[in-house]
Design an enzyme around this catalytic site. Sequence first.
Site, short mmCIF file in Angstrom:
data_model
loop_
_atom_site.label_atom_id
_atom_site.label_comp_id
_atom_site.label_asym_id
_atom_site.label_seq_id
_atom_site.Cartn_x
_atom_site.Cartn_y
_atom_site.Cartn_z
N HIS A 167 0.88 -1.20 -0.09
CA HIS A 167 0.08 0.03 0.17
C HIS A 167 0.84 1.38 -0.18
CE1 HIS A 167 -4.08 1.40 0.44
NE2 HIS A 167 -3.69 2.49 1.03
N SER A 179 -6.43 4.73 8.49
CA SER A 179 -7.09 4.43 7.01
C SER A 179 -6.30 3.33 6.54
CB SER A 179 -7.04 5.52 6.17
OG SER A 179 -7.42 5.44 4.91
N ASP A 232 -13.98 3.45 6.95
CA ASP A 232 -12.87 3.98 6.24
C ASP A 232 -13.64 4.60 4.59
OD1 ASP A 232 -10.16 4.78 5.55
OD2 ASP A 232 -10.23 3.50 4.13
N LYS A 251 -7.89 -1.00 6.52
CA LYS A 251 -8.02 -1.95 5.35
C LYS A 251 -7.06 -3.36 5.10
CE LYS A 251 -7.65 1.76 2.33
NZ LYS A 251 -7.79 2.96 2.82
N ARG A 306 -12.60 12.99 3.71
CA ARG A 306 -11.13 13.58 4.08
C ARG A 306 -10.78 14.14 2.68
NH1 ARG A 306 -7.87 9.13 5.41
NH2 ARG A 306 -6.01 10.53 5.61
N1 URA Z 1 -4.10 5.77 1.45
C1 URA Z 1 -5.01 5.19 2.05
O1 URA Z 1 -5.78 4.11 2.14
N2 URA Z 1 -5.57 6.18 3.07
C2 URA Z 1 -4.80 7.36 3.53
O2 URA Z 1 -5.34 8.27 4.28
C3 URA Z 1 -3.82 7.71 2.49
C4 URA Z 1 -3.47 6.73 1.69
#
Ligand code: URA
Length: 434
Positions: free
Chosen positions: A82, A183, A161, A187, A168
């Site tokens: 990620h 966040s 989220d 996930k 956001r």
């Molecule tokens: N990627 C995400 O999933 N969340 C964030 O807040 C920033 C990048």
Amino acid sequence: MIPYQIIEKKSRGDVLNDGEIRDFINGYTDGSIPDYQMSALLMAIFIRGMNTDETLSLTRCMLESGERMDFGALPGFIADKHSTGGVGDKISILLAPIMAVLGVYIPMISGRGLGHSGGTLDKLESIPGFNVNLSLEEWRKLVMEEHVGLIGQTGTICPADKKIYSLRDVTATVRSIPLISASIMSKKIAEGIQGLVLDVKTGNGAFMQSLDDSRTLAKSLVHIGNGYGIKTTALITDMNQPLGKAIGNWFEIRESVLGLQGDGPEDVMEITYALGAEILQMANPDLSREEAIKRQKKTISDGSAFEKLLKIVALQGGDPKVLENMETYPKTRYRESIKANQSGYLTHIDTMAMGFAGIQLGAGRRVISDRIDYSSGMYIHKRLGEKVDAGAEVLTLYSNDENALKEVKKQLSTSLSFTDSPAAIPPLIVEKIQ
Ligand code: URA
């Protein structure tokens, strides 16, 4: 619980307890707390920050707002990658099929565009028909049979989220270590993975622009991951210029396809292989980095990674033909060039301005309900440190909105700086945190 009091408490800079965070997140997820109160709390967190315990509580509440996958005993390592978000960052689209071919299971939950940065889900949806809203059962089957499934937060996986992320995106509350940590990690933990590599961006196109802040973010993410028993490492990588040449949803899919066909930009390939090597070495600690990179390169040269992408696209309802014949994709009506106004070495690119310019061209959202124009975006033709002649084309902009295009052309004309002699260029991979 009175939302007003919790917002006030955080806005004073006090520490919220687990119950307060839980009530607020649950209330927002079930609709009893409205967007305007959540926006106020997000801004209070953005300004006041959160300590480690609050960040852990927030992550846990977001995780527990939905289901957590359990893939049980799969005959292979279950991992994911990620990114904290940047401009032109299309690495997931290359890395997922490469890892799948090499036997790693990748149950990837991605996000949409956030602030100035693009999102993997929006990019995938630029492929006609591609469905990122699979049911949990469809997704699980895909991961188990094909080693990879690409979805977004759902009504059942990290719904908190999903809602907070969209808010956001349009309330300027992205650039916050606790909010990014919760966040991303909610996930990732929900995916039921064993290993995670994070690409933490640093520089003027990243949410965390200084190396110190990027390090703090990387440590926060790694701490949460390891705390949940997931082998987690982070590479801090440079975002003082866009990654690759393409910015915009379809353009980035196109560049990813070129990468999988052996014709990708060097920086994109270098980061892909570096992150991939982290995953392969977590899966097999005896594997050398060189061998891990060699195996990835083979999936490109023998075409297997591209074949895998085509298969996944087809299985997720997308049209693989458009990836095999990319020139058939719809083009924007308008196009403009930005040329260098002097000769010299390119020493500064305002990368964040490019991300926001992409949104203006149609590639992102200004308000939650905006529809994306998948064909719009831009190409940057020069890299930091490159010698550029006056009049050479540096950026090409594409949009279906002629006025936006003119406006962006004006804005971006001042986003590049040149000097007479070469200046030091930041390394692409800055450091590793584990
Ligand atoms: N990627 C995400 O999933 N969340 C964030 O807040 C920033 C990048």
